[in-house]
Design a protein around this motif. Sequence first.
Motif, PDB file in Angstrom:
ATOM      1  N   GLY A 159       0.818  -1.203   0.000  1.00  0.00           N
ATOM      2  CA  GLY A 159       0.000   0.000   0.000  1.00  0.00           C
ATOM      3  C   GLY A 159       0.846   1.244   0.000  1.00  0.00           C
ATOM      4  N   PRO A 160       0.236   2.398   0.223  1.00  0.00           N
ATOM      5  CA  PRO A 160       0.997   3.650   0.197  1.00  0.00           C
ATOM      6  C   PRO A 160       2.126   3.619   1.214  1.00  0.00           C
ATOM      7  CG  PRO A 160      -1.174   3.948   1.214  1.00  0.00           C
ATOM      8  CD  PRO A 160      -1.178   2.603   0.585  1.00  0.00           C
ATOM      9  N   GLY A 161       3.272   4.132   0.790  1.00  0.00           N
ATOM     10  CA  GLY A 161       4.437   4.117   1.666  1.00  0.00           C
ATOM     11  C   GLY A 161       5.258   2.857   1.579  1.00  0.00           C
ATOM     12  N   THR A 162       4.862   1.932   0.695  1.00  0.00           N
ATOM     13  CA  THR A 162       5.626   0.691   0.543  1.00  0.00           C
ATOM     14  C   THR A 162       7.090   1.009   0.282  1.00  0.00           C
ATOM     15  OG1 THR A 162       3.752  -0.597  -0.284  1.00  0.00           O
ATOM     16  CG2 THR A 162       5.941  -1.357  -0.913  1.00  0.00           C
ATOM     17  N   PRO A 163       8.009   0.446   1.055  1.00  0.00           N
ATOM     18  CA  PRO A 163       9.437   0.768   0.872  1.00  0.00           C
ATOM     19  C   PRO A 163       9.911   0.447  -0.541  1.00  0.00           C
ATOM     20  CG  PRO A 163       9.076  -0.393   2.946  1.00  0.00           C
ATOM     21  CD  PRO A 163       7.777  -0.451   2.198  1.00  0.00           C
ATOM     22  N   ALA A 164      10.785   1.293  -1.051  1.00  0.00           N
ATOM     23  CA  ALA A 164      11.286   1.107  -2.419  1.00  0.00           C
ATOM     24  C   ALA A 164      12.063  -0.192  -2.560  1.00  0.00           C
ATOM     25  CB  ALA A 164      12.164   2.296  -2.811  1.00  0.00           C
ATOM     26  N   GLY A 165      12.602  -0.715  -1.452  1.00  0.00           N
ATOM     27  CA  GLY A 165      13.362  -1.955  -1.516  1.00  0.00           C
ATOM     28  C   GLY A 165      12.513  -3.203  -1.453  1.00  0.00           C
ATOM     29  N   SER A 166      11.210  -3.070  -1.238  1.00  0.00           N
ATOM     30  CA  SER A 166      10.331  -4.233  -1.187  1.00  0.00           C
ATOM     31  C   SER A 166      10.038  -4.717  -2.602  1.00  0.00           C
ATOM     32  CB  SER A 166       9.024  -3.868  -0.479  1.00  0.00           C
ATOM     33  OG  SER A 166       8.249  -3.020  -1.307  1.00  0.00           O
ATOM     34  N   PRO A 167       9.546  -5.950  -2.769  1.00  0.00           N
ATOM     35  CA  PRO A 167       9.295  -6.450  -4.129  1.00  0.00           C
ATOM     36  C   PRO A 167       8.383  -5.552  -4.949  1.00  0.00           C
ATOM     37  CG  PRO A 167       9.198  -8.229  -2.549  1.00  0.00           C
ATOM     38  CD  PRO A 167       9.327  -6.981  -1.736  1.00  0.00           C
ATOM     39  N   LEU A 168       7.247  -5.149  -4.392  1.00  0.00           N
ATOM     40  CA  LEU A 168       6.329  -4.316  -5.164  1.00  0.00           C
ATOM     41  C   LEU A 168       6.853  -2.891  -5.304  1.00  0.00           C
ATOM     42  CD1 LEU A 168       2.901  -5.631  -3.844  1.00  0.00           C
ATOM     43  CD2 LEU A 168       4.040  -6.142  -6.003  1.00  0.00           C
TER      44      LEU A 168
END
Length: 343
Positions: A159-168
């Motif tokens: 969702g919003p704020g998902t870390p840039a290093g996460s898969p999505l």
Amino acid sequence: MRVLLIGANGYLGRYVADRLLADPAVQLTALGRGDDADVRFDLATGSPGALTRFLDAVHPGVVINCAGATRGGARELTRHNTVAVATICESLRRSGCGARLVQLGCAAEYGPSQPGSSTAEDAVPRPGGPYGVSKLAATELVLGSGLDAVVLRIFSPVGPGTPAGSPLGRLAEAMRRAMQNGDGELKLSGLGVQRDFVDVRDVARAVHAASLSAAQGVVNIGTGRAVRLRDAAAVLARVAGYGGALHELDVPHGGAQQHGHGPGHGHSGRAAGLASIGAPRSEATPEQIAAAATVPAAYPYPDGCGAWQQADVRTARDRLGWRPRINLEESLADIWMEAACRI
């Protein structure tokens, strides 16, 4: 109700804080390492005695711990995920406040599971890496503390704020770059991984519900549905309006597969970009290895959970009265809106 929120500035903590602040019955105090915390305190280095004195002064009815580290070496993960929780538990035992503890755990504590299965809270945990081990140790500390406590095992928050290093987050950034550069093809790897994605705002609702409930022990927070990352990529391309081809590098048998989206799909004849999105790659052709050599190795699923995870969420429904409300397409649209702002 006085609530002490630890880790209010983190990805999950920000939404938990927003949810609690929207409840007029809650008096919220944020404790953390940042300057914008109501009270500055570093759990990884602070003493239980100092935290006990603060608990006695504030006298919260609920303590919610959203703090922790998702990356780093074993020593750092242990300090932030295990030692910090030991400090909280010891402080609550010493304090006279009698507060309820809501601890945020994670699905990495379970480790790999059988494809097609739903993992229930009574599954034997077998974490596959130091992150999961450090979080499982924290859960065991909470469960053995004798406190009024519940551990919410969060599956894959999005969702919003998902870390840039996460898969999505990495996928959205790769797509943003492709659109910015006018590339008609996006090379991706690791799209076979399947995870139970749950919106961060639904997680915040679950934390709020847990703080008001009498539930104890472990409660899974997920959707009960595993989604293959390649399907999430297709949805993200649609909400982004990306008309190029998603060129998958590590499909079974080492072949490459294209997923077209919109009128402009098709093989462009050149590599527009390469993004390692999911778990470590399977066998690749020499050409794929050569292409990947230009990109730093990335393992955006450091959870050690293999190719499949899906939550059994009946306990959350029965004991918290909680169900997820936000579907994955809405979560992905919000992730894309943030990525698009960087174009």
